[in-house]
Design a protein around this motif. Sequence first.
Motif, PDB file in Angstrom:
ATOM      1  N   PHE A  58      -7.630  31.103  65.272  1.00 51.89           N
ATOM      2  CA  PHE A  58      -7.827  31.609  64.033  1.00 51.89           C
ATOM      3  C   PHE A  58      -9.411  31.018  63.734  1.00 51.89           C
ATOM      4  CE2 PHE A  58      -7.748  29.530  59.572  1.00 51.89           C
ATOM      5  CZ  PHE A  58      -7.683  30.761  58.891  1.00 51.89           C
ATOM      6  N   CYS A  87      -6.951  36.091  62.297  1.00 48.74           N
ATOM      7  CA  CYS A  87      -6.222  35.066  63.335  1.00 48.74           C
ATOM      8  C   CYS A  87      -5.602  35.934  64.302  1.00 48.74           C
ATOM      9  CB  CYS A  87      -5.020  34.390  62.795  1.00 48.74           C
ATOM     10  SG  CYS A  87      -4.043  33.404  63.949  1.00 48.74           S
ATOM     11  N   GLY A 121     -10.102  34.922  56.240  1.00 48.37           N
ATOM     12  CA  GLY A 121      -9.477  34.306  57.543  1.00 48.37           C
ATOM     13  C   GLY A 121      -9.020  35.352  58.316  1.00 48.37           C
ATOM     14  N   ARG A 147     -11.772  30.712  60.332  1.00 48.74           N
ATOM     15  CA  ARG A 147     -11.681  30.501  59.093  1.00 48.74           C
ATOM     16  C   ARG A 147     -13.145  30.808  58.606  1.00 48.74           C
ATOM     17  NH1 ARG A 147      -9.856  28.356  54.006  1.00 48.74           N
ATOM     18  NH2 ARG A 147     -11.369  28.971  52.335  1.00 48.74           N
ATOM     19  N   HIS A 157      -7.647  24.839  51.873  1.00 45.02           N
ATOM     20  CA  HIS A 157      -6.796  24.261  53.062  1.00 45.02           C
ATOM     21  C   HIS A 157      -7.486  23.380  53.833  1.00 45.02           C
ATOM     22  CE1 HIS A 157      -5.025  28.144  51.472  1.00 45.02           C
ATOM     23  NE2 HIS A 157      -4.031  28.030  52.208  1.00 45.02           N
ATOM     24  N   TRP A 210      -0.818  22.780  63.640  1.00 42.00           N
ATOM     25  CA  TRP A 210      -1.646  23.674  62.573  1.00 42.00           C
ATOM     26  C   TRP A 210      -2.137  22.718  61.515  1.00 42.00           C
ATOM     27  CZ3 TRP A 210      -3.441  28.686  62.500  1.00 42.00           C
ATOM     28  CH2 TRP A 210      -3.906  29.211  61.079  1.00 42.00           C
ATOM     29  N   TYR A 216       0.989  33.582  60.763  1.00 43.13           N
ATOM     30  CA  TYR A 216      -0.169  33.062  61.401  1.00 43.13           C
ATOM     31  C   TYR A 216       0.005  32.050  62.531  1.00 43.13           C
ATOM     32  CZ  TYR A 216       0.623  29.295  57.890  1.00 43.13           C
ATOM     33  OH  TYR A 216       1.291  28.308  57.155  1.00 43.13           O
ATOM     34  N   HIS A 234      -7.750  24.104  57.926  1.00 49.70           N
ATOM     35  CA  HIS A 234      -8.449  25.019  58.394  1.00 49.70           C
ATOM     36  C   HIS A 234      -9.969  24.494  59.020  1.00 49.70           C
ATOM     37  CE1 HIS A 234      -6.789  28.553  55.876  1.00 49.70           C
ATOM     38  NE2 HIS A 234      -5.783  27.832  56.743  1.00 49.70           N
TER      39      HIS A 234
END
Length: 297
Positions: A188, A254, A252, A190, A69, A88, A184, A72
């Motif tokens: 956040f 959040c 992760g 990660r 991802h 995001w 989500y 992130h």
Amino acid sequence: MTTERPSGHSATDPATTTEEPARLLVDGTEVARYVLDPELDVRHGPRPYLHPVRTLRGTVVTDALPADHVWHLGASLAVQDVNGTNLWGGRTYVRDVGYTWRDDHGVIAHAGHVERAPDRYAHDLQWRDRAGRTLLTERRRLAASALAPDAWRLDLDSALTAPGDREVRLGSPATNGRPGGAGYGGFFWRAAADGEPAVFTADAEGEEAVNGSAAPWLALTGVGPGGGAYTLVFAGLGRGDRWFVRTAMYPGVCVAFAFDRPAVVAAGETRHGRYRVWVADGTLDRNRAATLVGAVP
């Protein structure tokens, strides 16, 4: 379209930036670097983010631009649907269609320094749509404080203000129709972990049990890429917030603003958030995690 990371960026190094990152120190030791204006592909949700964040013994506990991802970015504030703008990064979840690449990405932009000191940093931000129009303004403060030889605490305070002439709706893949607890979007983190980390609250454990919960605190224990064990303890759910947690697919955590229903910032109003993360070396049990949280003045 694939999720390849931008040319020249790696999973371990911050993105190219045009302004010197802010650095947070605890007793003279750098524990976090805050990238203010990363030069990223707009599809990856450019925004200020913390990376690397380290324990006092030096274990890195954040990941940025991971291959699975790319959007992130360490520890950051981001929402996938802000009045229809994706802040995001990645594909947008569209009801009855699924994840789709759309030309709907905006940016969260650093707009000016407010305070800069070794253990704290504050600045103003603008949450902008793809045309550069301001959706929300924000005042954000970060602080690092010593707790013990093996633990320190990050405080992040955020005040998100809507324009005086319109409300702002904060949504998520879940509120846009995705099943499976994918609510989500918010603050956040990660994490960086070698293998699957463990996650627990005061009365539950495991991803399935804690995802979507409203526990006062949540802990994640893992092993960093260099082999150091660490524990992260999170607190800061506001009214209506829920924990979004992943450990199997990726590590992760959040503070999710719109886990199962949209959150609305009324015209001219401000949404306040205070998020705390205890960063500790070693694997803490429930009692130690609860003690850290309970020691907040």
